[in-house]
Write a protein that holds these residues in place. Structure first.
Motif: not given
Length: 607
Positions: A24-33, A55-64
């Protein structure tokens, strides 16, 4: 630059909704069209994560968000993958602690929160799933506060901001009764409450490796946070171990930053940012990558020791090599060495016979995931029963690992659970009603007694019980713990199982094989109803005669065989048994296939 940057980790107990919230953070930050089709739980990218919903592996991501770049780390919730969480927390400047509005603070919440508070991180508490009909948000908040106090949080950490949210529906609010809205309050809290990274732009370049993965084109990819200085593509670098020894020198051939779900090439990286780097071939997790002038390594977080080990052996059954492509000890050794590089919670030692390896880790789930991954890659393996790793205290007394076990169960089954855990030398430390006809029981139990209990627990509670385990301490050795009560049915020959023979054997116990399934001498084909092992012939066919009589040729009706998953098989076997794992099958077998060898070994043991 660093003022508009925030590094934050999302920590929580398993199934409290971390990965869904990140979606949801992705969607609301506009990361996804808006028109972009995105899978649910986009961060759980590996096949096993999708299948198991964890979740087995930790993963990094970034939103603006507005003018701030927020680097987010999604962490595993299972205690078995705690090694990942510990390292990740050294990369971030704040944490979002997610707590289920019904379940409240659970064992893994305590584990990850303890690590975060010890590092001085200030948490933002999000009470998630606020729309659950059995939610009790106010009580849960009190539980979290009590947990912080018991973990020694300072005054600043105890003055934490609180939001009430539904990750699935995409809203957060300071109002406990809110049932709609957006995640804007959460974005605001991250920007206001999480400090921007303390960045030394003018110092020498230093970078602590926190995660390691591989790329077919770039080779080893090292991920971590730039602690000081700036680096450009092709800058000279060297890697230092914890003692300050130079492991290798090279160049930063590629630098990548996180943008949404993608890793995007960048020309330079500055202090405070989380990046990935390629170009080195030996450097690994916990090493410091730095400018060649630097000689002092950065401090790496120590990792809790492994508590459980299994033997991974070359498959030596009569069917070896028929179903997998990777069957030699050299291939197994190389694959395990690669795993130990990127997963610091796993330790590998080679046995004297060179055909087997002792693999030590944090728990059955962690090792089970490794075996399942190898199986899908085409490996054939023989796996032993898990055994705990003992230690000695200062007085020379034997100690063993204990776990905190928190069980949520319907009231009617609580008596059975208490009795079964007591048989396994567990001691009850707390018991309280948790509402809705359920009871929450807490035990302190030796890990040794819990091996293989989960399947039995699900049967005892008709599949409704929830059990959570977490490493607690090394405590006094508890003596002998009774193992499996039943013996097994062992095939006395090699061939195909026949329906007629299996029909005769049904009275003896529960069968694991079906007609036409290939079996071999020493393979376990069922569970005996009695405590002893029994050798049987599953290939015996009906004697044909010229006589015909009514009822002689009735159709055989067999009960469907009990099919075990990999984890169930590993938990089921005894010390003299193994699980044969191939890409197509999971079989149970005796470690010694020859019956005479088994008898000899049995006599030796008695003597």
């Amino acid at each position: 630059m660093s003022a508009s940057l925030r590094n934050v980790a999302i920590i929580a107990h398993v199934d409290h909704g971390k990965t869904t919230l990140v979606d949801q953070l992705f969607r609301q930050s506009g990361t996804f069209r808006d028109n972009q089709r995105v899978e649910e739980r986009a961060m759980d990218s590996n096949d096993l994560e999708k299948e198991r919903g964890i979740t087995i592996l930790a993963k990094c991501t970034s939103v603006e968000w507005e003018d701030t770049r927020i680097n987010i780390v999604d962490t595993p919730g299972h205690a078995d993958f705690g090694g990942e969480v510990e390292r990740i927390l050294s990369m971030v400047d704040g944490v979002i602690l997610l707590v289920d509005s019904s379940e409240g603070a659970m064992p893994q919440t305590k584990f990850v929160t303890g690590k975060a508070l010890a590092l001085g991180l200030k948490p933002i508490v999000v009470v998630n799933k606020i729309d659950r009909p059995d939610g009790r948000a106010s009580e849960v908040l009190d539980e979290v506060f009590d947990l912080f106090v018991s973990l020694g949080a300072n005054d600043e950490q105890l003055d934490f901001p609180v939001l009430y949210a539904s990750g699935r529906n995409g809203y957060a609010s300071e109002d406990i009764d809110a049932r709609d809205g957006t995640l804007t309050p959460l974005f605001k809290k991250i920007v206001e409450h999480v400090p921007s990274p303390e960045a030394d732009f003018d110092g020498d370049f230093k970078f602590l490796v926190t995660l390691l993965d591989r790329d077919n084109f770039l080779g080893r990819i090292l991920t971590g946070k730039v602690q000081s200085g700036t680096i450009k593509v092709n800058s000279p670098i060297h890697a230092l171990d914890n003692d300050g020894k130079v492991i290798e020198t090279g160049r930063a051939s590629k630098l990548m930053a996180f943008r949404g779900l993608e890793r995007v090439p960048v020309e330079e990286a500055r202090a405070g940012d989380i990046i990935s780097m390629a170009g080195l071939t030996v450097a690994t997790v916990a090493n410091t990558i730095c400018d060649p002038s630097v000689t002092e390594p950065l401090h790496a977080q120590p990792i809790d020791p492994p508590t459980l080990s299994m033997r991974f052996a070359v498959n030596d059954s009569p069917f070896a090599g028929r179903e997998g492509t990777k069957v030699t000890s050299r291939m197994i050794r190389d694959r395990l060495a690669r795993e130990a590089e990127s997963n610091v919670a796993i330790k590998i030692t080679e046995a004297e016979d060179k055909d087997s390896f002792e693999v030590a880790g944090r728990g059955e789930l962690q090792l089970g995931v490794l075996i399942e991954t190898m199986r899908r890659e085409g490996f054939e393996l023989g796996i032993s029963r898990p055994r705990v790793l003992f230690q000695e205290d200062e007085d020379g007394n034997r100690t063993e690992p204990y776990e905190t076990v928190v069980i949520d169960v319907d009231d009617e089954f609580s008596g059975t659970v208490v009795e079964k855990v007591a048989m396994r030398k567990g001691e009850m430390t707390d018991m309280r009603p948790s509402g809705g006809g359920k009871t929450r029981i807490t035990f302190s139990a030796p890990s040794r007694g819990l091996i293989g209990y989960h399947g039995e627990f699900l049967s005892d509670t008709r599949g409704t019980g929830i059990m959570n385990r977490l490493f607690e301490k090394y405590g006094p050795y508890k003596g002998k713990i009774e193992g499996r009560a039943n013996g097994v049915l062992i095939s006395n020959g090699t061939g195909e199982a026949v329906g007629y023979a299996l029909n005769m054997l049904e009275d003896r116990g529960i069968l694991f094989v079906k007609p036409q399934e290939k079996v071999y001498e020493g393979m376990i084909i069922g569970e005996n109803a009695k405590p002893d092992d029994l050798e049987v012939n599953p290939m015996k066919s009906k004697q044909l005669t010229n006589f015909r009589s009514t009822g002689k040729d009735d159709a055989i009706r067999l009960t469907p065989p009990k099919v075990m998953t990999l984890e169930q098989a590993i938990a089921y076997i005894d010390n003299d048994e193994m699980v044969e794992v191939t890409p197509l099958n999971i079989r149970l077998r005796k470690a010694l296939l020859d019956p005479h060898e088994r008898k000899k070994a049995g006599r030796k043991k008695e003597a």
